[in-house]
Motif scaffolding. Structure first.
Motif, PDB file in Angstrom:
ATOM      1  N   LEU A 144       0.828  -1.204   0.000  1.00 43.92           N
ATOM      2  CA  LEU A 144       0.000   0.000   0.000  1.00 43.92           C
ATOM      3  C   LEU A 144       0.863   1.255   0.000  1.00 43.92           C
ATOM      4  CD1 LEU A 144      -2.598  -1.039   2.706  1.00 43.92           C
ATOM      5  CD2 LEU A 144      -2.997  -0.874   0.245  1.00 43.92           C
ATOM      6  N   LYS A 145       0.384   2.271  -0.720  1.00 47.07           N
ATOM      7  CA  LYS A 145       1.029   3.581  -0.697  1.00 47.07           C
ATOM      8  C   LYS A 145      -0.052   4.638  -0.520  1.00 47.07           C
ATOM      9  CE  LYS A 145       1.290   3.711  -5.748  1.00 47.07           C
ATOM     10  NZ  LYS A 145       0.364   2.641  -5.927  1.00 47.07           N
ATOM     11  N   SER A 146       0.367   5.856  -0.298  1.00 48.18           N
ATOM     12  CA  SER A 146      -0.571   6.952  -0.062  1.00 48.18           C
ATOM     13  C   SER A 146      -1.598   7.041  -1.189  1.00 48.18           C
ATOM     14  CB  SER A 146       0.207   8.266   0.039  1.00 48.18           C
ATOM     15  OG  SER A 146      -0.667   9.331   0.264  1.00 48.18           O
ATOM     16  N   GLY A 147      -2.857   7.128  -0.821  1.00 48.19           N
ATOM     17  CA  GLY A 147      -3.937   7.245  -1.803  1.00 48.19           C
ATOM     18  C   GLY A 147      -4.559   5.924  -2.213  1.00 48.19           C
ATOM     19  N   ASP A 148      -3.901   4.808  -1.895  1.00 48.65           N
ATOM     20  CA  ASP A 148      -4.465   3.492  -2.225  1.00 48.65           C
ATOM     21  C   ASP A 148      -5.720   3.242  -1.399  1.00 48.65           C
ATOM     22  OD1 ASP A 148      -2.470   2.947  -4.029  1.00 48.65           O
ATOM     23  OD2 ASP A 148      -1.414   1.501  -2.771  1.00 48.65           O
ATOM     24  N   LYS A 149      -6.522   2.319  -1.880  1.00 47.17           N
ATOM     25  CA  LYS A 149      -7.726   1.923  -1.149  1.00 47.17           C
ATOM     26  C   LYS A 149      -7.531   0.521  -0.609  1.00 47.17           C
ATOM     27  CE  LYS A 149     -10.798   4.827  -3.805  1.00 47.17           C
ATOM     28  NZ  LYS A 149     -12.029   4.940  -4.545  1.00 47.17           N
ATOM     29  N   ILE A 150      -8.147   0.263   0.542  1.00 43.44           N
ATOM     30  CA  ILE A 150      -8.114  -1.085   1.098  1.00 43.44           C
ATOM     31  C   ILE A 150      -9.528  -1.652   1.086  1.00 43.44           C
ATOM     32  CG2 ILE A 150      -6.017  -0.788   2.461  1.00 43.44           C
ATOM     33  CD1 ILE A 150      -7.700  -0.323   4.904  1.00 43.44           C
ATOM     34  N   LEU A 151      -9.586  -2.951   0.999  1.00 39.73           N
ATOM     35  CA  LEU A 151     -10.853  -3.660   0.890  1.00 39.73           C
ATOM     36  C   LEU A 151     -11.013  -4.544   2.117  1.00 39.73           C
ATOM     37  CD1 LEU A 151     -13.246  -4.503  -0.974  1.00 39.73           C
ATOM     38  CD2 LEU A 151     -11.724  -6.222  -1.939  1.00 39.73           C
ATOM     39  N   PHE A 152     -12.181  -4.495   2.741  1.00 35.91           N
ATOM     40  CA  PHE A 152     -12.495  -5.339   3.890  1.00 35.91           C
ATOM     41  C   PHE A 152     -13.438  -6.437   3.407  1.00 35.91           C
ATOM     42  CE2 PHE A 152     -11.449  -1.199   5.551  1.00 35.91           C
ATOM     43  CZ  PHE A 152     -10.630  -1.477   6.633  1.00 35.91           C
ATOM     44  N   LEU A 153     -13.013  -7.685   3.534  1.00 34.97           N
ATOM     45  CA  LEU A 153     -13.823  -8.829   3.117  1.00 34.97           C
ATOM     46  C   LEU A 153     -14.184  -9.662   4.334  1.00 34.97           C
ATOM     47  CD1 LEU A 153     -11.650 -10.005   0.086  1.00 34.97           C
ATOM     48  CD2 LEU A 153     -13.804  -8.757  -0.023  1.00 34.97           C
ATOM     49  N   GLN A 154     -15.427 -10.133   4.361  1.00 36.11           N
ATOM     50  CA  GLN A 154     -15.850 -11.020   5.445  1.00 36.11           C
ATOM     51  C   GLN A 154     -15.907 -12.438   4.922  1.00 36.11           C
ATOM     52  OE1 GLN A 154     -19.610 -10.129   7.303  1.00 36.11           O
ATOM     53  NE2 GLN A 154     -19.171 -11.448   9.033  1.00 36.11           N
ATOM     54  N   LYS A 155     -15.163 -13.317   5.562  1.00 31.29           N
ATOM     55  CA  LYS A 155     -15.168 -14.732   5.200  1.00 31.29           C
ATOM     56  C   LYS A 155     -16.434 -15.383   5.748  1.00 31.29           C
ATOM     57  CE  LYS A 155     -10.244 -15.702   4.989  1.00 31.29           C
ATOM     58  NZ  LYS A 155      -9.192 -16.585   5.530  1.00 31.29           N
ATOM     59  N   PRO A 156     -16.804 -16.552   5.218  1.00 27.44           N
ATOM     60  CA  PRO A 156     -18.003 -17.242   5.714  1.00 27.44           C
ATOM     61  C   PRO A 156     -17.981 -17.507   7.219  1.00 27.44           C
ATOM     62  CG  PRO A 156     -17.253 -18.251   3.679  1.00 27.44           C
ATOM     63  CD  PRO A 156     -16.208 -17.246   4.075  1.00 27.44           C
ATOM     64  N   ASN A 157     -16.788 -17.657   7.795  1.00 27.17           N
ATOM     65  CA  ASN A 157     -16.702 -17.922   9.237  1.00 27.17           C
ATOM     66  C   ASN A 157     -16.802 -16.639  10.066  1.00 27.17           C
ATOM     67  OD1 ASN A 157     -14.212 -16.679   8.895  1.00 27.17           O
ATOM     68  ND2 ASN A 157     -13.014 -18.435   9.564  1.00 27.17           N
ATOM     69  N   GLY A 158     -17.018 -15.485   9.402  1.00 25.57           N
ATOM     70  CA  GLY A 158     -17.169 -14.213  10.086  1.00 25.57           C
ATOM     71  C   GLY A 158     -15.889 -13.416  10.211  1.00 25.57           C
ATOM     72  N   GLU A 159     -14.753 -14.048   9.940  1.00 22.01           N
ATOM     73  CA  GLU A 159     -13.457 -13.375  10.017  1.00 22.01           C
ATOM     74  C   GLU A 159     -13.385 -12.258   8.972  1.00 22.01           C
ATOM     75  OE1 GLU A 159      -8.731 -14.613   9.749  1.00 22.01           O
ATOM     76  OE2 GLU A 159     -10.266 -16.055   9.186  1.00 22.01           O
ATOM     77  N   SER A 179      -6.569  -2.679  -5.140  1.00 18.36           N
ATOM     78  CA  SER A 179      -6.042  -2.767  -6.508  1.00 18.36           C
ATOM     79  C   SER A 179      -5.589  -4.183  -6.814  1.00 18.36           C
ATOM     80  CB  SER A 179      -4.881  -1.793  -6.688  1.00 18.36           C
ATOM     81  OG  SER A 179      -5.317  -0.474  -6.527  1.00 18.36           O
ATOM     82  N   ALA A 180      -4.861  -4.788  -5.891  1.00 17.45           N
ATOM     83  CA  ALA A 180      -4.382  -6.150  -6.099  1.00 17.45           C
ATOM     84  C   ALA A 180      -5.555  -7.118  -6.207  1.00 17.45           C
ATOM     85  CB  ALA A 180      -3.448  -6.554  -4.967  1.00 17.45           C
ATOM     86  N   GLN A 181      -6.577  -6.910  -5.392  1.00 16.27           N
ATOM     87  CA  GLN A 181      -7.766  -7.771  -5.432  1.00 16.27           C
ATOM     88  C   GLN A 181      -8.464  -7.649  -6.788  1.00 16.27           C
ATOM     89  OE1 GLN A 181      -8.559  -9.984  -3.206  1.00 16.27           O
ATOM     90  NE2 GLN A 181     -10.559 -10.596  -3.917  1.00 16.27           N
ATOM     91  N   ALA A 182      -8.557  -6.427  -7.313  1.00 22.83           N
ATOM     92  CA  ALA A 182      -9.201  -6.207  -8.613  1.00 22.83           C
ATOM     93  C   ALA A 182      -8.423  -6.902  -9.720  1.00 22.83           C
ATOM     94  CB  ALA A 182      -9.313  -4.712  -8.895  1.00 22.83           C
ATOM     95  N   ILE A 183      -7.102  -6.855  -9.646  1.00 17.59           N
ATOM     96  CA  ILE A 183      -6.267  -7.522 -10.656  1.00 17.59           C
ATOM     97  C   ILE A 183      -6.468  -9.032 -10.593  1.00 17.59           C
ATOM     98  CG2 ILE A 183      -3.872  -8.062 -11.275  1.00 17.59           C
ATOM     99  CD1 ILE A 183      -3.234  -5.113 -10.529  1.00 17.59           C
ATOM    100  N   ARG A 184      -6.481  -9.591  -9.384  1.00 15.70           N
ATOM    101  CA  ARG A 184      -6.706 -11.040  -9.256  1.00 15.70           C
ATOM    102  C   ARG A 184      -8.071 -11.444  -9.803  1.00 15.70           C
ATOM    103  NH1 ARG A 184      -3.674 -10.184  -4.564  1.00 15.70           N
ATOM    104  NH2 ARG A 184      -5.477  -9.860  -3.235  1.00 15.70           N
ATOM    105  N   LYS A 185      -9.086 -10.613  -9.557  1.00 12.80           N
ATOM    106  CA  LYS A 185     -10.433 -10.908 -10.058  1.00 12.80           C
ATOM    107  C   LYS A 185     -10.450 -10.867 -11.591  1.00 12.80           C
ATOM    108  CE  LYS A 185     -15.244  -9.605  -9.314  1.00 12.80           C
ATOM    109  NZ  LYS A 185     -16.163  -8.712  -8.604  1.00 12.80           N
ATOM    110  N   ALA A 186      -9.780  -9.886 -12.177  1.00 16.35           N
ATOM    111  CA  ALA A 186      -9.707  -9.787 -13.637  1.00 16.35           C
ATOM    112  C   ALA A 186      -8.948 -10.972 -14.220  1.00 16.35           C
ATOM    113  CB  ALA A 186      -9.052  -8.474 -14.052  1.00 16.35           C
ATOM    114  N   GLN A 187      -7.848 -11.350 -13.578  1.00 18.24           N
ATOM    115  CA  GLN A 187      -7.084 -12.506 -14.053  1.00 18.24           C
ATOM    116  C   GLN A 187      -7.942 -13.763 -14.054  1.00 18.24           C
ATOM    117  OE1 GLN A 187      -3.798 -12.273 -11.290  1.00 18.24           O
ATOM    118  NE2 GLN A 187      -2.415 -11.531 -12.880  1.00 18.24           N
TER     119      GLN A 187
END
Length: 85
Positions: free
Chosen positions: A24-39, A46-54
């Motif tokens: 992460l660097k200044s201005g980046d966004k972070i994503l909060f994901l909830q797993k099925p177990n509640g974690e 950005s990295a998550q979006a790239i993995r999803k596109a891949q």
């Protein structure tokens, strides 16, 4: 273990070690994901979006008969100049 304090406005400062791990660097966004177990998991958005596109494009090149740089160039030439591969 890294801790962060939440301000009265709901803001947090991500510890430097975590920023480095997530790339992460200044201005980046972070994503909060909830797993099925509640974690809750924190990711670099950005990295998550790239993995999803891949994942979405997985196998498409092979379906189009594109296996190497020559195939890519032939496809570009076909689009640009109407030449068939």
């Amino acid at each position: 273990m890294n801790l962060a304090k939440i301000s009265s406005n709901g803001q947090i400062t991500v510890p430097v070690e975590i920023r480095r791990l997530l790339g992460l660097k200044s201005g980046d966004k972070i994503l909060f994901l909830q797993k099925p177990n509640g974690e809750i998991v924190v990711c670099n958005a950005s990295a998550q979006a790239i993995r999803k596109a891949q994942a979405a494009f997985s196998g498409v090149a092979e379906e189009m008969g594109v296996y190497n740089e020559d195939d890519i160039q032939a496809l570009v030439d076909e689009i640009r100049y109407g030449k068939e591969r």
